[in-house]
Design an enzyme around this catalytic site. Structure first.
Site, mmCIF file in Angstrom:
data_model
loop_
_atom_site.group_PDB
_atom_site.id
_atom_site.type_symbol
_atom_site.label_atom_id
_atom_site.label_comp_id
_atom_site.label_asym_id
_atom_site.label_seq_id
_atom_site.Cartn_x
_atom_site.Cartn_y
_atom_site.Cartn_z
ATOM 1 N N LEU A 175 -41.849 -19.459 73.989
ATOM 2 C CA LEU A 175 -40.927 -18.616 74.750
ATOM 3 C C LEU A 175 -40.462 -17.346 74.048
ATOM 4 O O LEU A 175 -39.901 -16.456 74.683
ATOM 5 C CB LEU A 175 -39.703 -19.451 75.166
ATOM 6 N N ARG A 193 -35.544 -18.414 63.668
ATOM 7 C CA ARG A 193 -35.198 -17.076 64.154
ATOM 8 C C ARG A 193 -35.088 -16.088 62.983
ATOM 9 O O ARG A 193 -35.588 -14.979 63.046
ATOM 10 C CB ARG A 193 -33.840 -17.126 64.837
ATOM 11 N N SER A 221 -47.534 -30.167 76.667
ATOM 12 C CA SER A 221 -48.611 -30.933 77.305
ATOM 13 C C SER A 221 -49.929 -30.157 77.256
ATOM 14 O O SER A 221 -50.994 -30.751 77.093
ATOM 15 C CB SER A 221 -48.233 -31.321 78.735
ATOM 16 N N HIS A 269 -49.655 -18.196 81.779
ATOM 17 C CA HIS A 269 -48.440 -18.003 82.574
ATOM 18 C C HIS A 269 -48.579 -18.809 83.865
ATOM 19 O O HIS A 269 -49.635 -18.755 84.508
ATOM 20 C CB HIS A 269 -48.242 -16.516 82.879
ATOM 21 N N LEU A 322 -40.617 -13.669 72.366
ATOM 22 C CA LEU A 322 -41.454 -12.479 72.484
ATOM 23 C C LEU A 322 -42.260 -12.321 71.192
ATOM 24 O O LEU A 322 -41.729 -12.506 70.100
ATOM 25 C CB LEU A 322 -40.552 -11.259 72.691
ATOM 26 N N ILE A 323 -43.533 -11.991 71.341
ATOM 27 C CA ILE A 323 -44.394 -11.849 70.153
ATOM 28 C C ILE A 323 -44.128 -10.490 69.505
ATOM 29 O O ILE A 323 -44.259 -9.454 70.150
ATOM 30 C CB ILE A 323 -45.886 -11.997 70.555
HETATM 31 C C1 GRF Z 1 -46.614 -24.105 81.153
HETATM 32 O O1 GRF Z 1 -46.308 -24.119 82.508
HETATM 33 C C2 GRF Z 1 -47.066 -22.724 80.749
HETATM 34 O O2 GRF Z 1 -47.693 -22.017 81.757
HETATM 35 C C3 GRF Z 1 -45.796 -22.037 80.409
HETATM 36 O O3 GRF Z 1 -45.007 -23.044 79.832
HETATM 37 C C4 GRF Z 1 -45.387 -24.330 80.293
HETATM 38 C C5 GRF Z 1 -45.668 -25.181 79.102
HETATM 39 O O4 GRF Z 1 -45.830 -26.524 79.410
HETATM 40 N N1 GRF Z 1 -46.052 -20.869 79.631
HETATM 41 P P1 GRF Z 1 -46.214 -27.536 78.254
HETATM 42 O O5 GRF Z 1 -45.225 -27.349 77.116
HETATM 43 O O6 GRF Z 1 -47.610 -27.214 77.823
HETATM 44 O O7 GRF Z 1 -46.100 -28.885 78.876
#
Ligand code: GRF
Length: 197
Positions: free
Chosen positions: A88, A61, A14, A107, A90-91
């Site tokens: 999600l 992966r 989103s 975050h 790790l970079i």
């Molecule tokens: C958000 O809450 C962001 O802070 C976190 O993951 C969520 C992603 O939401 N890192 P969306 O995929 O942008 O809806």
């Protein structure tokens, strides 16, 4: 000349949608989203990108360790800045080295609290609820090789009601993200990215 950004996602996307729509509608902002990168072939954000004519790349992966294909794509699209929006994995070091101070993340809490490995999505909001916090918020920060540890660029807080459920907290936080993430990226771009070392 616009600053060219790639948005990295793992899920619904989103934030990615809000950012793509904002910058497509406002070229005067000087930010152009040129690529969407997902580590999941089923991420909703891929549909969003396709609908808006935005190229996307799904990373596997097996490919992540070397990053050859990813780095090639980032170079091909002349990406200046990477924006993580719910990404999600790790970079890895090679990406931080290729984009020093040019990777940012959002975050869903007020770092340094409620950050680190395993602190993502509902886990964050459940922990905030369990601690009985009266406020939470969002943090935009630079990304290094550790989860949620880079320098903080921006924070905004939201007050919580004692009876807010973790779902309600998540909703409040996401609304704050949508209102602010694109603005922070625009400000960063307009005030000049940190010079490359
Ligand atoms: C958000 O809450 C962001 O802070 C976190 O993951 C969520 C992603 O939401 N890192 P969306 O995929 O942008 O809806």
């Amino acid at each position: 000349m616009s600053t060219r950004i790639a948005i990295f996602v793992s899920g619904g996307g989103s934030n990615a949608r809000v950012m793509i729509d904002r910058f497509q509608a406002h070229p005067e902002d000087g930010v152009e989203v040129v690529l969407l990168v997902s580590n999941k072939a089923t991420a909703g954000a891929l549909t969003v990108a396709a609908e808006r004519g935005l190229p996307s790349l799904v990373v596997k992966r097996s490919e992540w360790a070397s990053g050859t294909e990813l780095l090639g794509a980032l170079e091909h699209y002349a990406v200046d800045l990477i924006v993580l929006a719910g990404f999600l994995w790790l970079i890895p070091g090679y990406l931080v080295a290729a984009f020093p101070d040019r990777i940012v993340n959002i975050h869903p809490a007020l770092l340094p609290q409620y950050g680190g490995k395993g602190m993502y999505g509902r886990h964050v909001h459940q922990a905030v609820k369990a601690a009985g916090e009266s406020e939470t918020g969002i943090t935009v920060h630079y990304v290094n090789e550790n989860y949620d540890e880079g320098d903080i660029i921006y924070q905004a807080a939201v007050r919580l009601d004692p009876d807010d459920s973790p779902e309600k907290i998540a909703e409040r936080v996401l609304r704050l993200e949508h209102a602010n993430y694109w603005r922070v990226v625009r400000r960063l771009v307009q005030s000049g990215l940190r010079p490359r070392q």
